[in-house]
Design a protein around this motif. Structure first.
Motif, PDB file in Angstrom:
ATOM      1  N   ALA A   1      31.964 -45.280 -36.290  1.00 40.24           N
ATOM      2  CA  ALA A   1      31.141 -44.671 -37.334  1.00 40.24           C
ATOM      3  C   ALA A   1      30.641 -43.299 -36.896  1.00 40.24           C
ATOM      4  O   ALA A   1      30.624 -42.338 -37.693  1.00 40.24           O
ATOM      5  CB  ALA A   1      29.970 -45.590 -37.672  1.00 40.24           C
ATOM      6  N   VAL A   2      30.244 -43.195 -35.625  1.00 46.13           N
ATOM      7  CA  VAL A   2      29.755 -41.913 -35.118  1.00 46.13           C
ATOM      8  C   VAL A   2      30.858 -40.867 -35.182  1.00 46.13           C
ATOM      9  O   VAL A   2      30.615 -39.689 -35.495  1.00 46.13           O
ATOM     10  CB  VAL A   2      29.213 -42.077 -33.678  1.00 46.13           C
ATOM     11  CG1 VAL A   2      28.929 -40.712 -33.041  1.00 46.13           C
ATOM     12  CG2 VAL A   2      27.947 -42.925 -33.689  1.00 46.13           C
ATOM     13  N   GLY A   3      32.104 -41.270 -34.918  1.00 49.39           N
ATOM     14  CA  GLY A   3      33.222 -40.336 -35.012  1.00 49.39           C
ATOM     15  C   GLY A   3      33.374 -39.766 -36.400  1.00 49.39           C
ATOM     16  O   GLY A   3      33.635 -38.559 -36.586  1.00 49.39           O
ATOM     17  N   HIS A   4      33.203 -40.595 -37.410  1.00 47.51           N
ATOM     18  CA  HIS A   4      33.298 -40.118 -38.791  1.00 47.51           C
ATOM     19  C   HIS A   4      32.108 -39.228 -39.138  1.00 47.51           C
ATOM     20  O   HIS A   4      32.247 -38.269 -39.922  1.00 47.51           O
ATOM     21  CB  HIS A   4      33.380 -41.297 -39.754  1.00 47.51           C
ATOM     22  CG  HIS A   4      34.729 -41.957 -39.751  1.00 47.51           C
ATOM     23  ND1 HIS A   4      34.926 -43.223 -40.251  1.00 47.51           N
ATOM     24  CD2 HIS A   4      35.943 -41.528 -39.312  1.00 47.51           C
ATOM     25  CE1 HIS A   4      36.205 -43.549 -40.130  1.00 47.51           C
ATOM     26  NE2 HIS A   4      36.833 -42.524 -39.558  1.00 47.51           N
TER      27      HIS A   4
ATOM     28  N   GLY B   1      17.565 -41.677 -25.272  1.00 53.60           N
ATOM     29  CA  GLY B   1      18.638 -40.914 -24.650  1.00 53.60           C
ATOM     30  C   GLY B   1      19.875 -40.850 -25.518  1.00 53.60           C
ATOM     31  O   GLY B   1      20.562 -39.825 -25.578  1.00 53.60           O
ATOM     32  N   GLN B   2      20.182 -41.953 -26.213  1.00 54.45           N
ATOM     33  CA  GLN B   2      21.350 -41.970 -27.103  1.00 54.45           C
ATOM     34  C   GLN B   2      21.132 -41.058 -28.305  1.00 54.45           C
ATOM     35  O   GLN B   2      22.056 -40.388 -28.772  1.00 54.45           O
ATOM     36  CB  GLN B   2      21.628 -43.399 -27.600  1.00 54.45           C
ATOM     37  CG  GLN B   2      22.197 -44.320 -26.538  1.00 54.45           C
ATOM     38  CD  GLN B   2      22.426 -45.717 -27.104  1.00 54.45           C
ATOM     39  OE1 GLN B   2      21.619 -46.215 -27.871  1.00 54.45           O
ATOM     40  NE2 GLN B   2      23.528 -46.327 -26.692  1.00 54.45           N
ATOM     41  N   LEU B   3      19.891 -41.011 -28.810  1.00 56.33           N
ATOM     42  CA  LEU B   3      19.596 -40.215 -29.994  1.00 56.33           C
ATOM     43  C   LEU B   3      19.900 -38.742 -29.763  1.00 56.33           C
ATOM     44  O   LEU B   3      20.350 -38.039 -30.667  1.00 56.33           O
ATOM     45  CB  LEU B   3      18.125 -40.402 -30.387  1.00 56.33           C
ATOM     46  CG  LEU B   3      17.685 -39.724 -31.688  1.00 56.33           C
ATOM     47  CD1 LEU B   3      18.463 -40.308 -32.861  1.00 56.33           C
ATOM     48  CD2 LEU B   3      16.189 -39.911 -31.902  1.00 56.33           C
ATOM     49  N   ALA B   4      19.690 -38.280 -28.544  1.00 60.15           N
ATOM     50  CA  ALA B   4      19.928 -36.873 -28.244  1.00 60.15           C
ATOM     51  C   ALA B   4      21.402 -36.524 -28.361  1.00 60.15           C
ATOM     52  O   ALA B   4      21.758 -35.358 -28.575  1.00 60.15           O
ATOM     53  CB  ALA B   4      19.400 -36.541 -26.840  1.00 60.15           C
ATOM     54  N   ARG B   5      22.261 -37.554 -28.231  1.00 63.36           N
ATOM     55  CA  ARG B   5      23.699 -37.286 -28.281  1.00 63.36           C
ATOM     56  C   ARG B   5      24.315 -37.614 -29.645  1.00 63.36           C
ATOM     57  O   ARG B   5      25.510 -37.467 -29.836  1.00 63.36           O
ATOM     58  CB  ARG B   5      24.421 -38.119 -27.201  1.00 63.36           C
ATOM     59  CG  ARG B   5      24.014 -37.732 -25.772  1.00 63.36           C
ATOM     60  CD  ARG B   5      24.899 -38.438 -24.746  1.00 63.36           C
ATOM     61  NE  ARG B   5      24.767 -39.880 -24.810  1.00 63.36           N
ATOM     62  CZ  ARG B   5      23.866 -40.576 -24.114  1.00 63.36           C
ATOM     63  NH1 ARG B   5      23.022 -39.938 -23.304  1.00 63.36           N
ATOM     64  NH2 ARG B   5      23.801 -41.878 -24.206  1.00 63.36           N
TER      65      ARG B   5
ATOM     66  N   THR C   1      10.418 -32.698 -33.178  1.00 66.99           N
ATOM     67  CA  THR C   1      10.203 -31.293 -32.846  1.00 66.99           C
ATOM     68  C   THR C   1      11.027 -30.895 -31.634  1.00 66.99           C
ATOM     69  O   THR C   1      11.652 -29.818 -31.604  1.00 66.99           O
ATOM     70  CB  THR C   1       8.710 -31.049 -32.575  1.00 66.99           C
ATOM     71  OG1 THR C   1       7.953 -31.420 -33.734  1.00 66.99           O
ATOM     72  CG2 THR C   1       8.448 -29.588 -32.243  1.00 66.99           C
ATOM     73  N   ALA C   2      11.077 -31.828 -30.651  1.00 71.32           N
ATOM     74  CA  ALA C   2      11.823 -31.537 -29.440  1.00 71.32           C
ATOM     75  C   ALA C   2      13.317 -31.435 -29.707  1.00 71.32           C
ATOM     76  O   ALA C   2      14.028 -30.605 -29.118  1.00 71.32           O
ATOM     77  CB  ALA C   2      11.542 -32.605 -28.387  1.00 71.32           C
ATOM     78  N   LEU C   3      13.819 -32.301 -30.624  1.00 68.57           N
ATOM     79  CA  LEU C   3      15.263 -32.299 -30.912  1.00 68.57           C
ATOM     80  C   LEU C   3      15.637 -31.269 -31.970  1.00 68.57           C
ATOM     81  O   LEU C   3      16.819 -31.036 -32.227  1.00 68.57           O
ATOM     82  CB  LEU C   3      15.706 -33.692 -31.391  1.00 68.57           C
ATOM     83  CG  LEU C   3      15.594 -34.822 -30.359  1.00 68.57           C
ATOM     84  CD1 LEU C   3      15.969 -36.154 -30.999  1.00 68.57           C
ATOM     85  CD2 LEU C   3      16.496 -34.544 -29.155  1.00 68.57           C
ATOM     86  N   GLY C   4      14.644 -30.687 -32.608  1.00 68.18           N
ATOM     87  CA  GLY C   4      14.923 -29.707 -33.641  1.00 68.18           C
ATOM     88  C   GLY C   4      15.404 -30.316 -34.928  1.00 68.18           C
ATOM     89  O   GLY C   4      16.183 -29.693 -35.668  1.00 68.18           O
TER      90      GLY C   4
END
Length: 805
Positions: A678-681, A705-709, A743-746
């Motif tokens: 799903a992430v690939g799509h 940590g996963q959310l940042a990627r 805010t940190a992740l924009g």
């Protein structure tokens, strides 16, 4: 016979000779009488014409004086005849002509009758009667001569017959001797050779030509018999040759056939067998041909075969093909297909029973294996659905059984994480444990996948059923070990007790409805069927049917809810929410039909319909209010994200409706971000310019940590966290951390489900950028969203804040 014929012919000859002589004598007498009459009556006519009746007396006297004449009489033919003659009628008398004379012989006396006529009318008749010996004596002499001639002819005929008969009898005796010799010696030799299958030569039938001399008929008969015997010899030779060839072919076909064959006598003895049958039964051919059929049969089939042979030999059956079991010399069972037929003799008595035996042991075992496969689950060895329905039908006929349907909770995660091979091993372990938990008089079956059914044959009370469910759940508490790892497998159980008139399928449907309810209540428990569950299942089925019909029609609509800037209240986005305007039920909420769409696989079609409607509305609003740069949020399901055509369809819709991709936000659940496919799509969708929002954030298990990627542009905080944050405490701190994270992740942070000002204040205090909820607007149809609504600068102005206490 010939002598009798000669006697008859002699008698006929004698009789004809006598008749011929008598006729000749009669003609001679008639000629003499006629001549005498002619001379007398010529004289009488002249005298009578001159003298009248006086001359009659003299004429009568003169006639009677003739030696052969006995008397002369005048017979009047009428009463007036003599008067007519006396009165001068004599002168009128017609001349007497010989042609009118008539000679009559009666009783050996000849009478000459002469008619007298006057003017052509008969008046009298003169009868001259001659003496009786005139013809009898010559006739007697003729008879004596005829008899003598007949005797002579008879004797001559008998003598000739004797000589001919002697000659013919001699030939017949010789011919009879030859025929007897042929019938008693030569023909039996030929028949014996034919029966034994030995060749027959003409010398065996025909030792020499039969030459009988005698009468022509006997010689012709002798020649005919010789020809007949030669033809019989040739025919017998040809027949014998054919029989030898036929027997040879039969022997070759019988002995070399790969199919076991045997000839069985009237008493069940094996008269002959071939090598294939000996191999099939593991016996020596010589021993096999000295055995009886009963010794070769399986004991359980011996009596049946005895009855079969009785029916065959009595003519009740023309033949038979059936399964028969034999035993090998080692005692092993052999399954065969056996064909049997009987050969009868000319008198209808049974001679031989012909058997053809083919080994089908492997086929029989394969059939038994197929039988197992037909009624057993290949993975666990438990009874399958077919066997379950059969056993359940029997239980319904004899009592009131109950069902416990077990559905393993979240078992799909095992297959997805460890693979199906490990999942199959775990299923076998689960089946073994469940089998020990079911009572000995019960039955455990596997329906398929991760579903099992326990049948309780008869229950005394509802408490027994609930206790059985509790014991099953307790038995599943202990973990399973697989490759050094422990697994806890929980299950949900649906209970159903049979009601009068229910079928096996009805009871299974009831248990299925109950297990569905147990899962919806929270998994790891049990639920008992009642009619309301059945009604709900029926409603879901009807809802599925209607939903299939509704896809692609105007029944499916989008209602839009505003998303506002947390600080200015300005409309910055709309979220499209699916609504179903049912023709009879009215407006159906998403909570009712979306789960049905997910269960039935219709969620992909539903999602495509939402994308199509949302893009069309966005294009229309962009055209009418080009200065309003709000964005549109639409939801994507996890199943849609597994569809390889999703990215292509989104791109086509953007191009078709000429929509700026940056104005489209696609929302996905937090758990979807854990699925690599799903992430690939999602990455491909972002490449189109589309933004991605993580919906219901805070309700799942996504690691920071996963959310940042992850390809995420927006976080939509779950409404439960927003409501709890309004109460303060840890929830407020967590919400504040989410705001800081955004805010940190924009990325923008959206607070969902804001219905009160306290929730709004908590969201703003936590740093949320956008607000969505009933406080600023409920979802409304697209037709109510006009340019005036879209250009509203401050939606907060329409939501009056309650005065503070």
């Amino acid at each position: 016979m010939v002598a009798l014929l000669v006697v008859v012919l002699s008698m006929v000859f004698t009789w004809q000779w006598v008749q011929r002589e008598e006729a000749s004598l009669q003609r001679a007498v008639d000629t003499s009488v006629m001549a005498l009459g002619e001379s007398l009556f010529t004289e009488f006519t002249d005298t009578f014409a001159t003298r009248g009746l006086d001359a009659m007396t003299d004429f009568q006297r003169r006639v009677e004086d003739i030696p052969d004449v006995e008397s002369l009489d005048i017979v009047p033919l009428s009463a007036s005849a003599l008067t007519l003659l006396a009165d001068g009628g004599a002168a009128r008398l017609d001349p007497v002509t010989p042609t009118s004379f008539q000679s009559v012989t009666r009783d050996g006396i000849t009478t000459l009758q002469v008619p007298l006529e006057v003017d052509g009318e008969p008046v009298a008749r003169v009868d001259v009667r001659f003496r009786s010996g005139l013809i009898e004596e010559p006739q007697a002499a003729a008879r004596r001569a005829g008899i003598v001639n007949g005797v002579v002819v008879l004797l001559v005929g008998l003598i000739a017959t004797w000589f001919v008969a002697r000659s013919a009898t001699s030939g017949v005796r010789q011919l009879t001797s030859e025929v007897r010799d042929s019938a008693e010696r030569h023909l039996p030799e030929v028949l014996s050779a034919v029966r034994d299958g030995r060749p027959v030569t003409p010398a065996q039938l025909q030792p020499g030509e039969i030459a009988v001399r005698g009468v022509a008929e006997v010689e012709a008969l002798s020649s005919a018999f010789t020809t007949h015997r030669a033809a019989v010899a040739e025919l017998a030779g040809e027949l014998s040759a054919r029989l030898v060839r036929s027997d040879t072919r039969f022997r070759i076909g019988f002995d070399r056939s790969p199919t076991g064959m045997a000839l069985i006598g009237p008493h069940g003895e094996v008269q002959r067998a071939n090598a294939a049958l000996a191999t099939l039964l593991g016996r020596d051919l010589v021993d096999l041909e000295s055995a009886s059929l009963r010794d070769l049969l399986h004991p359980e089939d011996a009596e049946r075969m005895h009855d079969l042979f009785r029916r065959l030999t009595s003519g009740e059956l023309d033949g038979d093909v059936s399964e028969v079991r034999y035993r090998t010399a080692a005692g092993d069972e052999v399954w065969t297909i056996q064909g049997a037929s009987v050969h009868f003799d000319a008198d209808g008595q049974p001679l031989t029973t012909f058997l053809q035996v083919q080994d089908v042991t492997e086929t029989k075992r394969a059939q038994e294996s197929l039988q197992v496969l037909a009624f057993r689950d290949a993975l666990t060895g438990l009874p399958n659905r077919v066997a379950l329905e059969r056993e359940l039908t029997a239980a319904l006929a004899s009592g009131r059984p109950a069902l416990a349907m077990l559905d393993l909770d979240r078992f799909k995660l095992v297959n997805d994480s460890l693979g199906h091979h490990a999942g199959d091993r775990l299923l076998r372990a689960v089946a073994e444990r469940l089998d020990t938990l079911v009572s000995p008089d019960g039955l455990l079956a596997r329906l398929g996948g991760d579903e099992f059914v326990a049948v309780l044959p008869s229950v005394d009370s509802d408490v027994d059923v609930e206790l059985a469910a509790t014991q099953l759940l307790a038995g599943m508490e202990a973990p399973f070990e697989l490759d050094g790892r422990r697994f806890w497998v929980r299950c949900s159980i649906g209970l159903a007790v049979a009601e009068p008139g229910q079928t096996a399928n009805d009871l299974l449907s009831s248990a299925d409805a109950a297990v569905y309810h147990a899962k919806r209540r929270g998994r790891g428990g049990w639920a008992r069927f009642d009619q309301s569950l059945q009604d709900n299942a029926t409603e879901r089925l009807d809802l599925e049917h209607d939903l299939r019909d509704a896809l692609g029609t105007d029944q499916l609509q989008l209602h839009y809810q505003p998303i506002v800037d947390a600080h200015t209240g300005r409309l910055v986005a709309l979220e499209g929410l699916a609504r179903w305007q049912h023709p009879t039920l009215g407006l159906v909420s998403p909570g009712a039909f979306v789960p049905v769409a997910e269960e039935t696989g219709l969620i992909t079609q539903l999602g495509d319909r939402v994308l199509e409607l949302g893009m069309a509305d966005l294009a229309r609003w962009a055209a009418t209010c080009p200065e309003q740069a709000f964005h549109l949020s639409l939801n994507l399901s996890g199943r849609q994200l597994h569809d390889r055509d999703l990215v292509r369809r989104v791109g086509e819709l953007l191009e078709q409706h000429e929509v700026d991709p940056s104005r489209l936000v696609l929302e996905v659940t937090e758990t979807t971000l854990l699925d690599d496919r799903a992430v690939g799509h999602l990455e491909l969708l972002r490449q189109l310019g589309v933004r991605i929002a993580a919906d219901d954030f805070g309700s799942g298990f996504t690691a920071i940590g996963q959310l940042a990627r992850q390809p995420v542009d927006m976080l939509k905080v779950d409404m439960s966290l927003v409501r709890d944050a309004a109460e303060g405490g840890k929830a407020a701190a967590i919400l504040a951390s989410v705001g800081s994270l955004g805010t940190a992740l924009g990325v923008a942070v959206v607070a969902e489900g804001v219905e009160e000002w306290a929730q709004y204040d908590a969201a703003v205090a936590a740093g949320c950028d956008l607000i969505q909820g009933y406080l600023f607007g409920r979802p409304v149809p697209a037709s109510t969203i006009t340019s005036d609504v879209l250009s509203t600068e401050d939606l907060m102005a329409g939501a009056a804040r309650e005065p503070s206490a």
